[in-house]
Design a protein around this motif. Structure first.
Motif, PDB file in Angstrom:
ATOM      1  N   GLU A 155     -11.186   6.155   0.266  1.00  0.00           N
ATOM      2  CA  GLU A 155     -11.265   7.334   1.131  1.00  0.00           C
ATOM      3  C   GLU A 155     -10.787   7.019   2.543  1.00  0.00           C
ATOM      4  O   GLU A 155     -10.032   7.780   3.143  1.00  0.00           O
ATOM      5  N   GLN A 156     -11.212   5.872   3.071  1.00  0.00           N
ATOM      6  CA  GLN A 156     -10.813   5.482   4.430  1.00  0.00           C
ATOM      7  C   GLN A 156      -9.299   5.267   4.510  1.00  0.00           C
ATOM      8  O   GLN A 156      -8.652   5.718   5.458  1.00  0.00           O
ATOM      9  N   LEU A 157      -8.733   4.621   3.513  1.00  0.00           N
ATOM     10  CA  LEU A 157      -7.288   4.369   3.522  1.00  0.00           C
ATOM     11  C   LEU A 157      -6.489   5.655   3.337  1.00  0.00           C
ATOM     12  O   LEU A 157      -5.434   5.827   3.951  1.00  0.00           O
ATOM     13  N   ARG A 158      -6.978   6.577   2.516  1.00  0.00           N
ATOM     14  CA  ARG A 158      -6.290   7.868   2.355  1.00  0.00           C
ATOM     15  C   ARG A 158      -6.322   8.649   3.670  1.00  0.00           C
ATOM     16  O   ARG A 158      -5.353   9.322   4.028  1.00  0.00           O
ATOM     17  N   THR A 159      -7.432   8.552   4.390  1.00  0.00           N
ATOM     18  CA  THR A 159      -7.536   9.228   5.681  1.00  0.00           C
ATOM     19  C   THR A 159      -6.519   8.658   6.671  1.00  0.00           C
ATOM     20  O   THR A 159      -5.877   9.394   7.413  1.00  0.00           O
ATOM     21  N   GLN A 160      -6.347   7.353   6.655  1.00  0.00           N
ATOM     22  CA  GLN A 160      -5.434   6.709   7.600  1.00  0.00           C
ATOM     23  C   GLN A 160      -3.973   6.833   7.198  1.00  0.00           C
ATOM     24  O   GLN A 160      -3.105   7.021   8.041  1.00  0.00           O
ATOM     25  N   PHE A 161      -3.675   6.718   5.898  1.00  0.00           N
ATOM     26  CA  PHE A 161      -2.285   6.625   5.470  1.00  0.00           C
ATOM     27  C   PHE A 161      -1.789   7.808   4.652  1.00  0.00           C
ATOM     28  O   PHE A 161      -0.619   7.882   4.301  1.00  0.00           O
ATOM     29  N   GLY A 162      -2.654   8.724   4.317  1.00  0.00           N
ATOM     30  CA  GLY A 162      -2.237   9.925   3.596  1.00  0.00           C
ATOM     31  C   GLY A 162      -1.710   9.635   2.207  1.00  0.00           C
ATOM     32  O   GLY A 162      -2.309   8.904   1.440  1.00  0.00           O
ATOM     33  N   ARG A 163      -0.562  10.201   1.868  1.00  0.00           N
ATOM     34  CA  ARG A 163      -0.003  10.103   0.513  1.00  0.00           C
ATOM     35  C   ARG A 163       0.414   8.677   0.167  1.00  0.00           C
ATOM     36  O   ARG A 163       0.577   8.361  -0.994  1.00  0.00           O
ATOM     37  N   GLU A 164       0.649   7.833   1.158  1.00  0.00           N
ATOM     38  CA  GLU A 164       1.060   6.454   0.889  1.00  0.00           C
ATOM     39  C   GLU A 164      -0.023   5.686   0.144  1.00  0.00           C
ATOM     40  O   GLU A 164       0.232   4.643  -0.419  1.00  0.00           O
ATOM     41  N   ALA A 165      -1.218   6.220   0.128  1.00  0.00           N
ATOM     42  CA  ALA A 165      -2.362   5.510  -0.440  1.00  0.00           C
ATOM     43  C   ALA A 165      -2.673   5.930  -1.871  1.00  0.00           C
ATOM     44  O   ALA A 165      -3.789   5.805  -2.319  1.00  0.00           O
ATOM     45  N   GLU A 166      -1.681   6.422  -2.601  1.00  0.00           N
ATOM     46  CA  GLU A 166      -1.919   6.908  -3.959  1.00  0.00           C
ATOM     47  C   GLU A 166      -2.468   5.830  -4.884  1.00  0.00           C
ATOM     48  O   GLU A 166      -3.325   6.076  -5.695  1.00  0.00           O
ATOM     49  N   ASP A 167      -1.948   4.622  -4.811  1.00  0.00           N
ATOM     50  CA  ASP A 167      -2.391   3.548  -5.710  1.00  0.00           C
ATOM     51  C   ASP A 167      -3.379   2.602  -5.021  1.00  0.00           C
ATOM     52  O   ASP A 167      -3.462   1.438  -5.350  1.00  0.00           O
ATOM     53  N   MET A 168      -4.129   3.128  -4.072  1.00  0.00           N
ATOM     54  CA  MET A 168      -5.049   2.295  -3.305  1.00  0.00           C
ATOM     55  C   MET A 168      -6.133   1.624  -4.143  1.00  0.00           C
ATOM     56  O   MET A 168      -6.427   0.458  -3.917  1.00  0.00           O
ATOM     57  N   PRO A 169      -6.767   2.284  -5.118  1.00  0.00           N
ATOM     58  CA  PRO A 169      -7.800   1.575  -5.881  1.00  0.00           C
ATOM     59  C   PRO A 169      -7.293   0.278  -6.510  1.00  0.00           C
ATOM     60  O   PRO A 169      -7.974  -0.745  -6.468  1.00  0.00           O
ATOM     61  N   ALA A 170      -6.082   0.299  -7.045  1.00  0.00           N
ATOM     62  CA  ALA A 170      -5.511  -0.920  -7.641  1.00  0.00           C
ATOM     63  C   ALA A 170      -5.260  -1.973  -6.572  1.00  0.00           C
ATOM     64  O   ALA A 170      -5.534  -3.158  -6.772  1.00  0.00           O
ATOM     65  N   ARG A 171      -4.759  -1.548  -5.423  1.00  0.00           N
ATOM     66  CA  ARG A 171      -4.497  -2.495  -4.326  1.00  0.00           C
ATOM     67  C   ARG A 171      -5.801  -3.086  -3.795  1.00  0.00           C
ATOM     68  O   ARG A 171      -5.880  -4.261  -3.473  1.00  0.00           O
ATOM     69  N   ILE A 172      -6.820  -2.240  -3.678  1.00  0.00           N
ATOM     70  CA  ILE A 172      -8.118  -2.713  -3.190  1.00  0.00           C
ATOM     71  C   ILE A 172      -8.710  -3.727  -4.157  1.00  0.00           C
ATOM     72  O   ILE A 172      -9.210  -4.778  -3.744  1.00  0.00           O
ATOM     73  N   GLN A 173      -8.627  -3.451  -5.455  1.00  0.00           N
ATOM     74  CA  GLN A 173      -9.141  -4.387  -6.452  1.00  0.00           C
ATOM     75  C   GLN A 173      -8.411  -5.719  -6.379  1.00  0.00           C
ATOM     76  O   GLN A 173      -9.021  -6.776  -6.484  1.00  0.00           O
ATOM     77  N   LEU A 174      -7.101  -5.681  -6.166  1.00  0.00           N
ATOM     78  CA  LEU A 174      -6.311  -6.911  -6.036  1.00  0.00           C
ATOM     79  C   LEU A 174      -6.738  -7.702  -4.796  1.00  0.00           C
ATOM     80  O   LEU A 174      -6.905  -8.922  -4.851  1.00  0.00           O
ATOM     81  N   ALA A 175      -6.939  -7.000  -3.672  1.00  0.00           N
ATOM     82  CA  ALA A 175      -7.364  -7.661  -2.436  1.00  0.00           C
ATOM     83  C   ALA A 175      -8.766  -8.258  -2.583  1.00  0.00           C
ATOM     84  O   ALA A 175      -9.017  -9.379  -2.135  1.00  0.00           O
ATOM     85  N   LEU A 176      -9.675  -7.519  -3.211  1.00  0.00           N
ATOM     86  CA  LEU A 176     -11.028  -8.032  -3.419  1.00  0.00           C
ATOM     87  C   LEU A 176     -11.013  -9.240  -4.348  1.00  0.00           C
ATOM     88  O   LEU A 176     -11.745 -10.213  -4.137  1.00  0.00           O
ATOM     89  N   ALA A 177     -10.169  -9.207  -5.374  1.00  0.00           N
ATOM     90  CA  ALA A 177     -10.052 -10.344  -6.292  1.00  0.00           C
ATOM     91  C   ALA A 177      -9.544 -11.571  -5.551  1.00  0.00           C
ATOM     92  O   ALA A 177      -9.997 -12.700  -5.797  1.00  0.00           O
ATOM     93  N   ALA A 178      -8.626 -11.387  -4.612  1.00  0.00           N
ATOM     94  CA  ALA A 178      -8.112 -12.505  -3.818  1.00  0.00           C
ATOM     95  C   ALA A 178      -9.207 -13.102  -2.940  1.00  0.00           C
ATOM     96  O   ALA A 178      -9.178 -14.299  -2.622  1.00  0.00           O
ATOM     97  N   ALA A 179     -10.192 -12.264  -2.573  1.00  0.00           N
ATOM     98  CA  ALA A 179     -11.311 -12.745  -1.758  1.00  0.00           C
ATOM     99  C   ALA A 179     -12.442 -13.286  -2.618  1.00  0.00           C
ATOM    100  O   ALA A 179     -13.484 -13.668  -2.108  1.00  0.00           O
ATOM    101  N   GLY A 180     -12.244 -13.282  -3.939  1.00  0.00           N
ATOM    102  CA  GLY A 180     -13.261 -13.818  -4.833  1.00  0.00           C
ATOM    103  C   GLY A 180     -14.301 -12.803  -5.265  1.00  0.00           C
ATOM    104  O   GLY A 180     -15.337 -13.162  -5.795  1.00  0.00           O
TER     105      GLY A 180
END
Length: 106
Positions: A72-97
């Motif tokens: 939700e926060q990323l969609r608010t900041q970036f609008g339509r560019e954030a369509e695949d954000m859940p997948a990106r967030i999961q990838l970033a969280l996985a990189a953080a362990g």
């Protein structure tokens, strides 16, 4: 050889029931030969998180909806560019362990 220091502190609190066990009874312990009220570390940490002296905006938030809040926060900041954000967030969280469970909770 490492140095180990352990502190045992007795702290006075106003006569109130600061926290209870699973049966609703006040938590207590025998210390110094006397029954004393006991405060769990979780109770103290919560009090620190909610204190007014903690800078606004830097207070701890516990949630099981991390993926939803970040999306939700990323969609608010970036609008339509954030369509695949859940997948990106999961990838970033996985990189953080951190892993996101199937129900979207971390």
């Amino acid at each position: 050889m490492s140095l180990f220091i352990e502190f045992h502190l007795i702290q006075n609190f106003a006569p109130s029931n600061l926290n209870r066990d699973d049966t609703g009874a006040p938590k207590d312990a025998i210390f110094g030969g006397y029954r004393r009220a006991r405060i769990s570390s979780q109770c103290l940490k919560r009090a620190v998180r909610q204190t007014a002296e903690f800078p606004a905006g830097h207070q701890g938030v516990r949630t099981k909806k991390l993926l939803e809040l970040l999306s939700e926060q990323l969609r608010t900041q970036f609008g339509r560019e954030a369509e695949d954000m859940p997948a990106r967030i999961q990838l970033a969280l996985a990189a953080a362990g951190l892993a996101v469970k199937e129900d979207g909770k971390t």
